[in-house]
Design an enzyme around this catalytic site. Structure first.
Site, PDB file in Angstrom:
ATOM      1  N   PRO A   1       0.835  -1.215   0.000  1.00 40.07           N
ATOM      2  CA  PRO A   1       0.000   0.000   0.000  1.00 40.07           C
ATOM      3  C   PRO A   1       0.860   1.252   0.000  1.00 40.07           C
ATOM      4  O   PRO A   1       1.910   1.324   0.644  1.00 40.07           O
ATOM      5  CB  PRO A   1      -0.799  -0.124   1.314  1.00 40.07           C
TER       6      PRO A   1
ATOM      7  N   GLY B   1       2.020   3.820  -4.996  1.00 42.76           N
ATOM      8  CA  GLY B   1       1.684   4.632  -6.161  1.00 42.76           C
ATOM      9  C   GLY B   1       1.006   3.876  -7.278  1.00 42.76           C
ATOM     10  O   GLY B   1       1.124   4.276  -8.437  1.00 42.76           O
ATOM     11  N   LYS B   2       0.274   2.815  -6.981  1.00 41.47           N
ATOM     12  CA  LYS B   2      -0.382   2.043  -8.040  1.00 41.47           C
ATOM     13  C   LYS B   2      -1.463   2.871  -8.723  1.00 41.47           C
ATOM     14  O   LYS B   2      -1.520   2.939  -9.953  1.00 41.47           O
ATOM     15  CB  LYS B   2      -0.971   0.764  -7.448  1.00 41.47           C
TER      16      LYS B   2
ATOM     17  N   GLU C   1      16.656   1.821  27.630  1.00 45.00           N
ATOM     18  CA  GLU C   1      17.024   2.351  26.314  1.00 45.00           C
ATOM     19  C   GLU C   1      18.542   2.399  26.147  1.00 45.00           C
ATOM     20  O   GLU C   1      19.047   2.214  25.031  1.00 45.00           O
ATOM     21  CB  GLU C   1      16.409   3.737  26.117  1.00 45.00           C
TER      22      GLU C   1
END
Length: 627
Positions: free
Chosen positions: A212, A215-216, A432
């Site tokens: 998705p 750019g189809k 972290e």
């Protein structure tokens, strides 16, 4: 159509006038049937005195009655007279003395009111008929457009031309290979005779496949803009309705419209919504979805050689499409659209920042490097989000820091409130720092970019790594180091505090996922061997869970679980050894995070020095993890 409606309106108006004239004529006949002679009031009283009036009717100031003739051979005559506005009490005495029968009635209504009362039922019937006719005309017109009750079988495809889309290949950044494949289709649509003279046939269907946002749909519009031909766009879900047969009718109407305007392009977005494989037992043989698919297959076989109609379709699930769609003669060509690489991402940034005032410190190359895994739609959203943040801060341009904040907001989420206690803040800082330290020490891990303990979205802290290049082929050494970085936070808590917290839940999920893929999909386990196994999956259909069986035995499942556990446990032991050897670096990072809340790669280099550069052939030693 407008002229026809206007002529019909005039006809209705003429009929209304005719009805009114007929009503007026009827009332005049009624009035004529009871013609009355108007006599003076004094003559009326004199006739009463002469006993020539036997009965009268009083309506307001109007008196009517029958006047007896003076001679027997003359007929009686109906008369009327008007009583003076001044009350005449002597009149009633006179009438009673002459034994005249007196009837009193309400005052009479005017003639126009009588006509309106007489015609009102007919007018209501007329307007009811008129309303029904107009509604039928509107619905028939809506049916011709594909709307309304009579338009179920009409296609809902939107029709575009070049001046409406205004998109060409120049407006589409990246996708060079896909555009190269589609240039041939554009040339054919522009000059079909040149290809026909060589015996070439245009591909009937082109399937655009990709994740998705790649750019189809935009590429399909670019084909229409380049070829300057009619472009019919519709989503696969718009073929399906609650009535059986509607989808097939809409397919027929769509292809018929495209053939009339040949050369033309039909674009079907989300083809997998109607093109899924048949015969799966879902919905039965008379399923509306399967009928629609059958009609699409039939229409694509029915193109004549002179009909230059190209069917473009887009899907991100080519694996579920019916094999009949994929064979030559239907969708002859498959064009794969991938996530843009770094050069393509830079071009996409250039396209979407044309109208955005950029500050001098904005470097599109850096932005392209920090957006690995972004699609074209994601980059467009990033640029728009940065412009919104700059507008909120009342800036006149968008700088690099604004782009960075927009990226963090999209990827990590919006900043949340701070921690409830300093102890919790310290735990997250060490967690972290453990991730960051492993990212620096493990030789095949992605370079460290930023560490923060500012809560965003559902995360209490984030460690970001930016790969130096796009990775399409992941080596085993890279995957093992990636698992090590994921486990760094949990091991850090164990080393410093002597126990774990719930903050490692997401890390453990990701590490387990990668390890299981290594064992069951990529053949990276000596005990299992170079075999790929399909995991059982559960799908929900019509409210029922339908399980897809796995293709291996319970014994194999136990071996896979053991290998996954071994990879993670051995990775954790190795990370613990590195963490204990570099405990002082871990404390430095945690203390700096508590003070500043955010550290970038330059800050970490100043604290710990530049990271060691491993030799190209560096391995994990004589006994690599998972061997």
């Amino acid at each position: 159509m407008a002229e026809e409606k206007s002529d019909a309106g005039w006809r209705y108006f003429i009929w209304l006038l005719v009805l009114l004239l007929i009503g007026a004529y009827w009332l005049s006949l009624q009035d004529g049937a009871t013609a009355q002679e108007v006599i003076p009031y004094t003559a009326f009283k004199e006739a009463v005195r002469q006993d020539r009036v036997a009965e009268v009717t009083i309506r307001g100031q109007e008196v009517t009655g029958t006047l007896v003739a003076e001679r027997n051979d003359e007929p009686a005559q109906v008369f009327s007279t008007t009583i003076p506005p001044i009350e005449d009490s002597a009149l009633m005495e006179l009438l009673e003395s002459r034994n005249v029968i007196v009837q009193v009635e309400p005052e009479g209504t005017p003639w126009w009111q009588q006509m309106l009362i007489a015609l009102l039922p007919w007018l209501l019937i007329f307007f009811l008929i008129f309303w029904v006719i107009r509604r039928m005309q509107d619905r028939m017109a809506a049916g011709s457009r594909g709307d309304g009750m009579f338009g179920f079988g009409k296609s809902k495809a939107k029709r575009f031309r070049k001046e409406m889309t205004n998109i060409t290949f120049d407006d589409i950044a990246g996708l060079e290979n896909a555009k190269k494949d589609l240039h041939e289709i554009v040339d054919y649509l522009k000059e079909p005779d040149r290809y026909r003279s060589l015996g070439a046939k245009i591909p009937k269907g082109i399937l655009l496949m990709g994740p998705p946002g790649t750019g189809k749909t935009l590429l399909a519009k670019g084909v229409a803009g380049e070829a300057d031909v009619p472009f019919f766009s519709i989503s696969g879900s718009e073929f399906i309705e609650m009535f059986v047969g509607v989808g097939a009718a809409r397919v027929r109407d769509l292809f018929e419209s495209a053939k009339k305007e040949s050369p033309s392009i039909i674009f079907i977005d989300e083809l997998d919504s109607v093109g899924r494989a048949r015969g799966t037992g879902l919905g039965g043989g008379h399923d509306e979805r399967e009928q629609t698919l059958n009609q699409i297959l039939s229409e694509m076989d029915g193109f004549e050689p002179h009909q230059a109609v190209v069917v473009l379709a887009a899907t991100n699930r080519p694996d579920v499409l019916d094999k009949a769609l994929m064979r030559p003669g239907r969708f002859d060509r498959k064009v794969t659209l991938e996530l843009p690489r770094r050069p393509a991402r830079r071009k996409i940034f250039e396209v979407h920042t044309r109208r955005v005032p950029l500050a001098n410190d904005v470097d599109l190359d850096v932005l392209a490097a920090r957006t690995v895994g972004f699609s074209g739609a994601d980059i467009e959203n990033l640029v728009n989000e940065a412009a919104l943040l700059a507008g909120r801060d009342r800036r006149h341009d968008v700088d690099m820091q604004t782009f960075s904040n927009a990226r963090d907001k999209i990827v990590l989420g919006v900043e949340r409130d701070t921690f409830s206690s300093e102890e919790e803040r310290r735990v997250v800082a060490y967690h972290e720092s453990g991730h960051a330290l492993m990212a620096r020490l493990l030789p095949h891990a992605d370079p460290l970019d930023k560490v923060t303990i500012i809560p965003r979205g559902q995360a209490l802290g984030v460690t970001e790594q930016t790969p130096e290049e796009d990775r399409l082929n992941l080596r085993r050494s890279y995957l093992l180091d990636r698992i090590g970085v994921m486990l760094g936070g949990r091991v850090s808590e164990q080393v410093v505090f002597g126990e774990e917290s719930t903050g490692a839940e997401s890390d453990l999920k990701q590490a387990t996922y990668v390890a299981r893929r290594m064992v069951s999909n990529w053949g990276m386990s000596a005990r299992i061997g170079p075999i790929a196994f399909r995991r059982g999956e559960e799908h929900v259909f019509l409210g029922r869970e339908m399980a897809q069986e796995r293709d291996y035995s319970e014994h194999t499942a136990e071996l896979i679980d053991e290998e996954v556990r071994r990879i993670i446990v051995e990775s954790e032991e190795r990370v613990r050894g590195l963490m204990e050897d570099h405990r002082s670096d871990l404390d430095k990072l945690a203390q700096a995070l508590v003070e500043k809340e955010i550290l970038d790669s330059a800050d970490i280099d100043r604290l710990l020095g530049h990271p060691p550069v491993p030799p190209p052939d560096r391995t994990y030693g004589p006994n690599p993890i998972g061997a």
